[in-house]
Every structure is written in C-alpha cells, then in structure tokens.
Design a protein around this motif. Structure first.
Motif, PDB file in Angstrom:
ATOM      1  N   UNK A 117       0.826  -1.199   0.000  1.00  0.00           N
ATOM      2  CA  UNK A 117       0.000   0.000   0.000  1.00  0.00           C
ATOM      3  C   UNK A 117       0.863   1.253   0.000  1.00  0.00           C
ATOM      4  N   UNK A 118       2.023   1.185   0.634  1.00  0.00           N
ATOM      5  CA  UNK A 118       2.940   2.327   0.728  1.00  0.00           C
ATOM      6  C   UNK A 118       4.362   1.840   0.523  1.00  0.00           C
ATOM      7  N   UNK A 119       5.139   2.629  -0.225  1.00  0.00           N
ATOM      8  CA  UNK A 119       6.552   2.335  -0.404  1.00  0.00           C
ATOM      9  C   UNK A 119       7.313   3.641  -0.231  1.00  0.00           C
ATOM     10  N   UNK A 120       8.220   3.663   0.712  1.00  0.00           N
ATOM     11  CA  UNK A 120       8.983   4.868   1.024  1.00  0.00           C
ATOM     12  C   UNK A 120      10.368   4.788   0.414  1.00  0.00           C
ATOM     13  N   UNK A 121      10.967   5.946   0.199  1.00  0.00           N
ATOM     14  CA  UNK A 121      12.338   6.029  -0.292  1.00  0.00           C
ATOM     15  C   UNK A 121      13.247   6.292   0.901  1.00  0.00           C
ATOM     16  N   UNK A 122      14.050   5.327   1.226  1.00  0.00           N
ATOM     17  CA  UNK A 122      14.952   5.410   2.380  1.00  0.00           C
ATOM     18  C   UNK A 122      15.993   6.513   2.204  1.00  0.00           C
ATOM     19  N   UNK A 123      16.358   6.830   0.974  1.00  0.00           N
ATOM     20  CA  UNK A 123      17.429   7.803   0.725  1.00  0.00           C
ATOM     21  C   UNK A 123      16.907   9.232   0.589  1.00  0.00           C
ATOM     22  N   UNK A 124      15.610   9.437   0.725  1.00  0.00           N
ATOM     23  CA  UNK A 124      15.052  10.785   0.548  1.00  0.00           C
ATOM     24  C   UNK A 124      15.166  11.585   1.843  1.00  0.00           C
ATOM     25  N   UNK A 125      14.644  12.801   1.805  1.00  0.00           N
ATOM     26  CA  UNK A 125      14.661  13.664   2.981  1.00  0.00           C
ATOM     27  C   UNK A 125      13.700  13.176   4.058  1.00  0.00           C
ATOM     28  N   UNK A 126      12.800  12.286   3.706  1.00  0.00           N
ATOM     29  CA  UNK A 126      11.878  11.712   4.672  1.00  0.00           C
ATOM     30  C   UNK A 126      12.701  10.905   5.665  1.00  0.00           C
ATOM     31  N   UNK A 127      12.614  11.226   6.920  1.00  0.00           N
ATOM     32  CA  UNK A 127      13.453  10.584   7.924  1.00  0.00           C
ATOM     33  C   UNK A 127      12.844   9.260   8.348  1.00  0.00           C
ATOM     34  N   UNK A 128      13.632   8.212   8.205  1.00  0.00           N
ATOM     35  CA  UNK A 128      13.228   6.891   8.671  1.00  0.00           C
ATOM     36  C   UNK A 128      14.180   6.531   9.807  1.00  0.00           C
ATOM     37  N   UNK A 129      13.680   6.590  11.007  1.00  0.00           N
ATOM     38  CA  UNK A 129      14.510   6.364  12.182  1.00  0.00           C
ATOM     39  C   UNK A 129      14.946   4.912  12.270  1.00  0.00           C
ATOM     40  N   UNK A 130      14.079   4.019  11.890  1.00  0.00           N
ATOM     41  CA  UNK A 130      14.401   2.591  11.911  1.00  0.00           C
ATOM     42  C   UNK A 130      13.780   1.931  10.699  1.00  0.00           C
ATOM     43  N   UNK A 131      14.509   1.012  10.102  1.00  0.00           N
ATOM     44  CA  UNK A 131      13.963   0.230   9.000  1.00  0.00           C
ATOM     45  C   UNK A 131      14.319  -1.234   9.208  1.00  0.00           C
ATOM     46  N   UNK A 132      13.329  -2.074   9.181  1.00  0.00           N
ATOM     47  CA  UNK A 132      13.527  -3.501   9.290  1.00  0.00           C
ATOM     48  C   UNK A 132      13.869  -4.024   7.895  1.00  0.00           C
ATOM     49  N   UNK A 133      14.999  -4.672   7.730  1.00  0.00           N
ATOM     50  CA  UNK A 133      15.410  -5.147   6.392  1.00  0.00           C
ATOM     51  C   UNK A 133      14.391  -6.054   5.710  1.00  0.00           C
ATOM     52  N   UNK A 134      13.507  -6.688   6.467  1.00  0.00           N
ATOM     53  CA  UNK A 134      12.520  -7.564   5.816  1.00  0.00           C
ATOM     54  C   UNK A 134      11.509  -6.758   4.995  1.00  0.00           C
ATOM     55  N   UNK A 135      11.461  -5.429   5.210  1.00  0.00           N
ATOM     56  CA  UNK A 135      10.547  -4.578   4.442  1.00  0.00           C
ATOM     57  C   UNK A 135      11.269  -3.814   3.330  1.00  0.00           C
ATOM     58  N   UNK A 136      12.530  -4.196   3.070  1.00  0.00           N
ATOM     59  CA  UNK A 136      13.323  -3.530   2.031  1.00  0.00           C
ATOM     60  C   UNK A 136      13.055  -4.200   0.686  1.00  0.00           C
ATOM     61  N   UNK A 137      12.512  -3.426  -0.238  1.00  0.00           N
ATOM     62  CA  UNK A 137      12.149  -3.944  -1.562  1.00  0.00           C
ATOM     63  C   UNK A 137      13.098  -3.442  -2.647  1.00  0.00           C
ATOM     64  N   UNK A 138      14.238  -2.927  -2.253  1.00  0.00           N
ATOM     65  CA  UNK A 138      15.219  -2.395  -3.201  1.00  0.00           C
ATOM     66  C   UNK A 138      15.635  -3.447  -4.222  1.00  0.00           C
TER      67      UNK A 138
END
Length: 187
Positions: free
Chosen positions: A139-160
């Motif tokens: 439903x949502x896909x965020x850009x980890x490298x953008x200005x949007x701050x992601x304090x924590x990211x679980x690698x299981x949700x990484x779709x790169x």
C-alpha cells in the motif's frame, strides 16, 4: 446525537483496523547508482555544468579586467569617462549575475536540462516501483534515501532488490562496497 456520532466514529475506526496496510521501502539512491543510464545522464549533467560554469568564470574574468583597467587609468579620466567606465562595469556585473541565475537559478537551464535527462530514467524506475508494489501488494513504499526521515527500517521490508531485479540490475553485493541491501525474504 453524540452517541450516534461516537458510534459512527467507532465503526469507521474499527473498519480501518480490520484491513491491514502493507508498507515497504527502497533505497532509490542505491538503485539509481547502479543504473548505467542514470550514470550517463549524470555525466552529461556534469559536462553542461562545467561548460556553463566556465562561461560564468570568463564573464567574471572580463569584469576583473575592466576593474583593473579602470583603477589603473582612473586618475587620468575625466568625470564623464569615469561614469561611463563605472556604468560599463556595473552592466557587465549585472549581465553576469543574470546569466548565472539563468543557468543555475531555481528554474534555470541546469534544472531544465537535469529534468530532461533524468525524466526517462526516473519514469522507468517509477514503472518498476509500481510493478513491484502491485506484485507484492504494497500500500505504501517509502524512499529510504530521501529527505523523509526513517529512524528505523527492518530489512525484511526492504524492496530495493525487487525493484533492481525488475530493472535488470545485478543485485549481488559488490565486494568491499558494504552498501548493498540485505537479501529479501518477503512474499
């Protein structure tokens, strides 16, 4: 009346909770860094930038030359000639500033050229992102490298890697780079 509003609010909140939304993220900076067409566009951008910067530098050198000549001859010039030379220098400075803004300003030639060169690459990435989201029911896909701050990211949700795979980019980590995302286990 308050009870009806409360019940409507409660039912709408509970219905939202029943349908879980699926989130994920990608590292667009990493993806584009691995795309040859993005690297080519960046190289072209650098060439345009260097050429335009050189032109601006030449305008600055001309202004410096005019100022040095004026200072050297100032004592010999009449008031009218002084004003004429000062006006000429001001006009050249204004011209240089206007050209600089025209090239490197907010909506300048550099911005337009970047948009032109990167548009096909970014459209290709966007199509791939949409495809991966559809396939993975995100439903949502965020850009980890953008200005949007992601304090924590679980690698299981990484779709790169999924996006890179769809783009035909090698997803194997390069030895000693240490920047490749972890392997994926999502379905």
């Amino acid at each position: 009346m308050k009870k009806i509003v409360f019940l409507l609010l409660l039912s709408s909140v509970s219905s939202l909770g029943v349908q879980a939304q699926k989130f994920g993220y990608v590292d667009m900076e990493y993806i584009t860094s691995k795309m040859p067409e993005y690297q080519k566009a960046q190289s072209e951008m650098n060439q345009f930038s260097e050429r335009w910067a050189k032109e601006i530098q030449e305008k600055g050198a001309e202004i410096d030359r005019l100022q040095r000549a004026y200072m050297a001859e100032e004592v010999l010039l009449t008031d009218e000639l002084k004003r004429k030379r000062q006006n000429e220098i001001r006009e050249k400075e204004l011209e240089a500033r206007e050209y600089n803004n025209k090239v490197f300003g907010v909506d300048g030639m550099m911005f337009q050229k970047k948009k032109e060169l990167l548009k096909p690459v970014m459209e290709r990435v966007q199509r791939s992102v949409e495809k991966v989201c559809s396939q993975r029911r995100l439903d949502f896909l965020f850009d980890k490298s953008s200005d949007f701050v992601m304090v924590y990211t679980n690698p299981k949700h990484d779709y790169t890697d999924y996006v890179m795979e769809d783009l035909g980019i090698d997803t194997k980590p390069v030895a000693a780079s240490g920047t490749a995302p972890a392997s994926k286990t999502n379905n």
